[in-house]
Write a protein that holds these residues in place. Structure first.
Motif, short mmCIF file in Angstrom:
data_model
loop_
_atom_site.label_atom_id
_atom_site.label_comp_id
_atom_site.label_asym_id
_atom_site.label_seq_id
_atom_site.Cartn_x
_atom_site.Cartn_y
_atom_site.Cartn_z
N ILE A 239 23.25 -1.28 10.10
CA ILE A 239 22.49 -2.21 10.55
C ILE A 239 21.16 -1.60 11.04
CG2 ILE A 239 21.99 -4.11 12.13
CD1 ILE A 239 25.06 -4.57 12.16
N ILE A 240 21.26 -0.51 11.60
CA ILE A 240 20.18 0.16 11.88
C ILE A 240 19.27 0.57 11.08
CG2 ILE A 240 19.23 2.19 13.30
CD1 ILE A 240 21.51 2.01 15.21
N VAL A 241 20.05 1.21 9.84
CA VAL A 241 19.32 1.78 8.74
C VAL A 241 18.56 0.74 8.05
CG1 VAL A 241 19.64 2.83 6.29
CG2 VAL A 241 20.69 3.87 8.40
N LEU A 242 19.42 -0.54 7.60
CA LEU A 242 18.73 -1.61 7.13
C LEU A 242 17.48 -2.03 7.64
CD1 LEU A 242 21.86 -3.22 5.69
CD2 LEU A 242 20.43 -1.85 4.19
N MET A 243 17.52 -2.16 9.15
CA MET A 243 16.49 -2.81 9.79
C MET A 243 15.54 -2.09 9.55
SD MET A 243 17.92 -4.40 13.52
CE MET A 243 16.48 -3.59 14.09
N ILE A 244 15.60 -0.55 9.82
CA ILE A 244 14.09 0.19 9.61
C ILE A 244 13.73 0.29 8.08
CG2 ILE A 244 13.71 2.62 9.72
CD1 ILE A 244 15.26 2.98 12.00
N LEU A 245 14.69 0.18 7.28
CA LEU A 245 14.42 0.08 5.72
C LEU A 245 13.34 -1.16 5.66
CD1 LEU A 245 14.66 1.14 3.03
CD2 LEU A 245 16.44 -0.31 2.66
N MET A 246 13.98 -2.37 6.03
CA MET A 246 13.23 -3.51 6.03
C MET A 246 11.93 -3.40 6.59
SD MET A 246 13.57 -6.29 4.59
CE MET A 246 14.93 -5.50 3.92
N ILE A 247 11.67 -2.62 7.86
CA ILE A 247 10.52 -2.71 8.61
C ILE A 247 9.52 -1.81 7.82
CG2 ILE A 247 9.26 -1.83 10.46
CD1 ILE A 247 11.68 -2.36 12.25
N ILE A 248 10.12 -1.03 7.12
CA ILE A 248 8.96 0.10 6.42
C ILE A 248 8.68 -0.63 5.09
CG2 ILE A 248 9.09 2.21 4.87
CD1 ILE A 248 10.91 3.37 6.96
N TYR A 249 9.43 -1.46 4.27
CA TYR A 249 9.21 -2.29 3.18
C TYR A 249 8.20 -3.09 3.42
CZ TYR A 249 9.80 -5.58 -0.77
OH TYR A 249 9.72 -6.30 -1.48
N LEU A 250 8.63 -3.84 4.39
CA LEU A 250 7.48 -4.85 4.87
C LEU A 250 6.12 -4.26 5.10
CD1 LEU A 250 9.80 -7.52 6.87
CD2 LEU A 250 8.78 -7.86 4.55
N ALA A 251 6.13 -3.30 5.79
CA ALA A 251 4.93 -2.68 6.00
C ALA A 251 4.23 -2.33 4.95
CB ALA A 251 5.11 -1.44 7.06
N ILE A 252 4.98 -1.54 4.07
CA ILE A 252 4.12 -1.16 2.90
C ILE A 252 3.69 -2.27 1.98
CG2 ILE A 252 4.58 0.19 0.69
CD1 ILE A 252 6.53 1.77 2.16
N GLU A 253 4.61 -3.44 1.88
CA GLU A 253 4.18 -4.38 1.01
C GLU A 253 2.83 -5.05 1.52
OE1 GLU A 253 6.11 -6.49 -1.91
OE2 GLU A 253 6.08 -4.35 -2.21
N ARG A 254 2.65 -5.06 2.70
CA ARG A 254 1.39 -5.59 3.48
C ARG A 254 0.21 -4.39 2.95
NH1 ARG A 254 0.68 -8.48 7.98
NH2 ARG A 254 -1.52 -8.86 7.42
N ALA A 255 0.67 -3.36 3.26
CA ALA A 255 -0.70 -2.32 3.23
C ALA A 255 -1.11 -2.28 1.65
CB ALA A 255 0.08 -1.15 3.50
N ILE A 256 -0.10 -2.56 0.73
CA ILE A 256 -0.26 -2.24 -0.77
C ILE A 256 -1.13 -3.30 -1.24
CG2 ILE A 256 0.53 -2.27 -2.88
CD1 ILE A 256 0.69 0.37 -2.02
N ARG A 257 -0.91 -4.47 -0.55
CA ARG A 257 -1.82 -5.73 -1.04
C ARG A 257 -3.12 -5.73 -0.63
NH1 ARG A 257 1.88 -7.22 -4.21
NH2 ARG A 257 3.79 -7.20 -3.53
N SER A 258 -3.29 -4.89 0.25
CA SER A 258 -4.66 -4.89 0.96
C SER A 258 -5.82 -4.03 0.12
CB SER A 258 -4.46 -4.07 2.56
OG SER A 258 -4.37 -2.67 2.14
N PRO A 259 -7.01 -4.04 0.54
CA PRO A 259 -7.69 -3.25 -0.32
C PRO A 259 -7.47 -1.93 -0.37
CG PRO A 259 -9.20 -4.89 1.21
CD PRO A 259 -7.49 -5.07 1.58
N TRP A 260 -7.10 -1.44 0.93
CA TRP A 260 -6.51 0.08 0.68
C TRP A 260 -5.39 0.35 -0.19
CZ3 TRP A 260 -1.56 2.31 2.14
CH2 TRP A 260 -1.75 3.76 2.42
#
Lengths: 234, 303, 329
Positions: free
Chosen positions: C158-179
């Motif tokens: 559960i810990i691993v999947l949670m961290i994975l999910m957080i990272i995934y969501l963070a990257i997805e946000r960042a990638i769609r940004s101008p950056w």
């Protein structure tokens, strides 16, 4: 006799077409000039004939044989040689080695041909041991032509042979071109230097915006006021 | 210190066989062959198979030739292995790199394919021979010869230097005086013009891989004779190979030779100051200094 | 095998796949989005794992101190280990990036190989750092006191999947940004991007650092799962190559692809074990190599026949329509 028949060629790089329905022909022993403003597609036409580019439409025939779509390897074997405008010698090879490379696909011992070329371009013989990269512009052009002639081509395609050459050398290059032609090689010359080229050409084509806009005998084009005004400014 | 210098030259010569081939491939094919180190591995192990296995079975005698640590089996095995790896290199090009070139894949994909090939070669070696270090001739090292200036060098090592020297001369003569050699040099200059001249670039490519592979194989075998064989040896060669090639200028074969000798000597001398296990770090440091300060190499070459 | 055993087995599979998925996401930022050819993942894997280990273990004392030496040991909780790994890896990536990001792709590649090798050498030969070749053992696991050890791995999953999910969501946000758009522009055509006024080096550096921080987190997760690490864990094979295969299998330039690639590839890796278990006894010892050979063949097949991977690159919301499979991505 028609050596080369280029019929309604449409070609380009990627999505855009540079040439549109261009037709030209080359007869035995002729010098044909292709002139026109920058970007007209003149060099692209030569490249298409030589197989560096495959046309989208149209056909190219050499001695009545269809050569459209063949690779440069194959076309060179048929008897057409091409001298590109840039990168037309091997800089780290000597003059002599460059000529040897020209004869790479010949089966025979080409010593005879080598002597002929050296006879035609005596200044090359003097510098035969020098690396081609160290040659001056004019010499390099001679070498490039000599290399192309090693295979006894029937047709020689020259892409801007006098580009970036000093005026004195321009005259020398054109003189050589005439000599080679008298020895029996037909040529298509793409040139910016329209006036000088037309002087030595039997016929000429004027291209603009990817199309053929005029064709006539060399003299006629040279003397035409309209052509002079539109295209021979330079 | 003199001994470090001598051994540096021995190791440098071995690397030179690889770096010259790598530079050749770089120059003609514009391709960073990450599998080059493992071609050296493959050569070494093919020779091992022949010397310890096949020729044993054939019953070829194997007493040491004079002061050297190997016998006739190795002498026969060397050219066979060189040819085999030359063919392997051509084969890899045919099934991997050529299809990628046809699709106009980026350089990076080609490099990745080469990396994949390098791992696969390592795996095959691990499958067939396991992970232990092996020797062509297990046992005591032959005693060192004493040369003037108090230089000690083993007979094997002298043999290595001589063989590398001869191979390079042969290669030089080939490139300078044969039609194929000149055509290869021409293709390295301007591949497009070579095509225009009618040179069959596919043949050139095959010859390039064949020569590069064969020389790599020889390097691997000589290393095996001098030191040992282990499956990871190729990966360990990658750094000095690339460092030497870059140092000498990409495509510059003389530069690759000198770069290799310099690498060999410098990393040996570094052992006077650092632990020997840090040699790869020294190689890496040199390479990165060159890349930053003079990326065209000491002698210049293609970029 | 009874159901409980199967579930436990699958859980451990999923944990490792999830950890590798973290690495793959990090690589995707560097390579998939920015085009940085990083073959030194094992180096950041190593640093991430060791940093977390050093932060979360106490300095050896008493009898123990005779056998184990380490640079420091703060005995902090797990979360500090993770954060510490990310920060240290990010910092090291920054130092590495300064000289190397200007280099051409294949030069960058060989440089990253050298860096990873050097890192491994240092950890292996400097016993004062982290106990040298013997490595560190007995690494603590988060919340290990709360649960019966028999069921602990479910919590860790559960810990691993949670961290994975957080990272995934963070990257997805960042990638769609101008950056994110600038990153992709750099991968497509660096020169044009430079000319349009963007400081390409700066963006590449950000991509390198952030990707490496994520890899550091992966290293920490790995260390606390296996509870013991040593330099020979972080080999080019297990620490770099397999992650590349995962990204190429799933689809570089696609975060879902990265995660999918990790799980699929790990699944194939584990699945191949069943195949090699069928081998005659004499070959059993060589089984891992046979399996890796299969992975290597898998990579080559992907490169030649489907370089875009399973999911292909994400369709971009941009003016340039990018045909799948072109440009080698």
């Amino acid at each position: 006799m028609k050596l080369l028949e280029v019929h309604e060629i449409t070609a380009g790089y990627g999505e855009t077409d540079i040439l549109e329905a261009v037709s030209i022909e080359l007869r035995e022993n002729e010098i044909v000039a292709i002139i026109g403003p920058n970007g007209a597609g003149k060099s692209t036409l030569l490249k298409t004939i030589f197989g560096l580019l495959t046309p989208r439409e149209g056909s190219i025939k050499f001695l009545n044989e269809e050569i459209t779509g063949l690779s440069p390897n194959q076309i060179v074997k048929k008897g057409i040689s091409y001298v590109p405008q840039l990168e037309n010698v091997f800089p780290s090879l000597t003059v002599h080695e460059n000529l040897e490379m020209g004869a790479f696909i010949r089966r025979d011992k080409f010593q005879q041909k080598l002597s002929e070329i050296y006879h035609l371009f005596p200044m090359l013989r003097e510098r035969r041991g020098d690396k081609a990269g160290k040659l001056s512009g004019g010499m390099r052009q001679m070498l490039a032509m000599g290399r192309a002639l090693m295979l006894d081509p029937k047709v020689l395609l020259l892409d801007e042979p006098t580009a970036s050459l000093a005026p004195l050398l321009v005259g020398m290059v054109f003189q050589k071109i005439v000599e080679v032609n008298r020895a029996g090689v037909a040529m298509i010359i793409v040139e910016q230097n329209a006036k000088e080229t037309l002087k030595i050409s039997h016929r000429g084509y004027v291209m603009a915006m990817g199309r053929k806009v005029f064709e006539d005998r060399g003299e006629t084009l040279l003397n035409s006021e309209e052509i002079g005004r539109l295209y021979l400014g330079g | 210190m003199a001994e470090l210098l001598v051994y540096g030259i021995v190791f440098g010569s071995i690397i030179a066989l690889g770096s010259i081939g790598l530079s050749l491939i770089f120059g003609i094919l514009r391709f960073a062959n990450f599998a080059h180190g493992d071609m050296m591995t493959a050569g070494a192990y093919v020779a091992l198979f022949l010397v310890s296995g096949f020729f044993n079975w054939l019953g070829i005698p194997d007493s040491n030739l004079g002061p050297l640590s190997f016998g006739w089996r190795m002498v026969i095995a060397i050219p066979i292995s060189m040819i085999a790896i030359g063919m392997l290199a051509i084969f890899l090009d045919h099934i991997l790199y050529q299809p990628l070139r046809k699709k106009r894949s980026s350089n990076v994909l080609l490099a990745m394919a080469a990396l994949g090939a390098s791992f696969m070669i390592q795996m095959v070696v691990l499958i067939l021979w396991g992970a232990d270090s092996l020797f062509y001739r297990p046992g005591v090292l032959r005693p060192a010869l004493e040369l003037p200036f108090e230089i000690k060098i083993r007979p094997d090592q002298l043999f290595i230097i001589v063989i590398v020297f001869l191979s390079i001369i042969v290669l030089h003569l080939f490139l300078k005086y044969t039609q194929m050699g000149k055509a290869m040099r021409a293709t390295a200059d301007h591949p497009e013009l070579a095509r225009i001249t009618g040179i069959d670039t596919r043949r050139i490519i095959r010859w390039t891989w064949g020569i590069g592979g064969a020389m790599a194989a020889l390097g691997g075998i000589l290393y095996g004779i001098d030191v040992q064989l282990h499956p990871g040896m190729g990966w360990g060669f990658l750094l000095p190979l690339f460092a030497a090639t870059i140092l000498g200028g990409i495509g510059n074969l003389v530069g690759a030779l000198i770069g290799a000798l310099v690498m060999g000597v410098v990393q040996q001398i570094s052992t006077a100051f650092l632990l020997p296990t840090y040699k790869p770090a020294v190689e890496f440091l040199i390479m990165i200094l060159i890349l930053l300060l003079r990326p065209q190499g000491i002698f210049g070459g293609r970029s | 095998m009874e159901l409980g055993g199967i579930i436990a087995y699958l859980t451990s599979l999923a944990i490792l796949a999830g950890i590798y998925a973290v690495f793959t996401l990090g690589l995707n930022i560097q390579w998939g989005y920015t085009g940085l050819f990083n073959i030194g993942i094992a180096g950041f894997f190593c640093i991430g794992a060791y940093t977390s280990a050093l932060i979360t273990t106490p300095m050896p004392s008493g009898v123990y101190a005779q056998y184990v030496r380490q640079l420091f040991g703060w005995n902090f909780p797990f979360v500090f280990g993770i954060i510490g790994s990310a920060l240290v890896c990010g910092f090291i990536a920054f130092l590495v990036g300064i000289p190397t990001l200007k280099l051409r792709e294949d030069y960058l590649a060989i440089t990253t190989i050298g860096i990873a090798e050097t890192i491994r050498l240092i950890f292996n030969n400097e016993p004062w750092l982290a106990n040298g070749p013997r490595g560190l053992m007995g690494l603590p696991q988060p919340f290990q006191d709360l649960i019966d050890p028999r069921y602990y791995h479910y919590l860790y999953l559960i810990i691993v999947l949670m961290i994975l999910m957080i990272i995934y969501l963070a990257i997805e946000r960042a990638i769609r940004s101008p950056w994110g758009r600038v990153l992709r522009a750099i991968r497509e055509d660096e020169i044009s991007t430079e000319m349009s006024g963007k400081n390409v080096f700066f963006f590449k550096m950000q991509s390198l650092v952030i990707g490496s921080m994520i890899m550091g987190i992966g290293g920490a997760l790995y260390a606390h799962y296996t509870k013991a690490i040593s330099p020979d864990v972080f080999t080019p094979l297990y620490g770099t190559f397999i992650i590349w295969v995962m990204l190429m299998v799933g689809g570089s330039g696609n975060n879902k692809g990265a995660i999918l690639g990790a799980f699929v590839t790990w699944g194939i890796w584990i699945g191949s074990k069943f195949l090699t278990d069928l081998l005659p006894h004499t070959l059993k010892a060589r089984a891992p190599y046979i399996r890796f050979l299969l992975i290597g063949i898998l990579l080559e097949i992907i490169l030649v026949y489907r370089p875009q991977g399973l999911l292909g690159e994400e369709k971009k919301v941009s003016k340039m329509i990018d045909e799948e499979g072109q440009r080698g991505h």
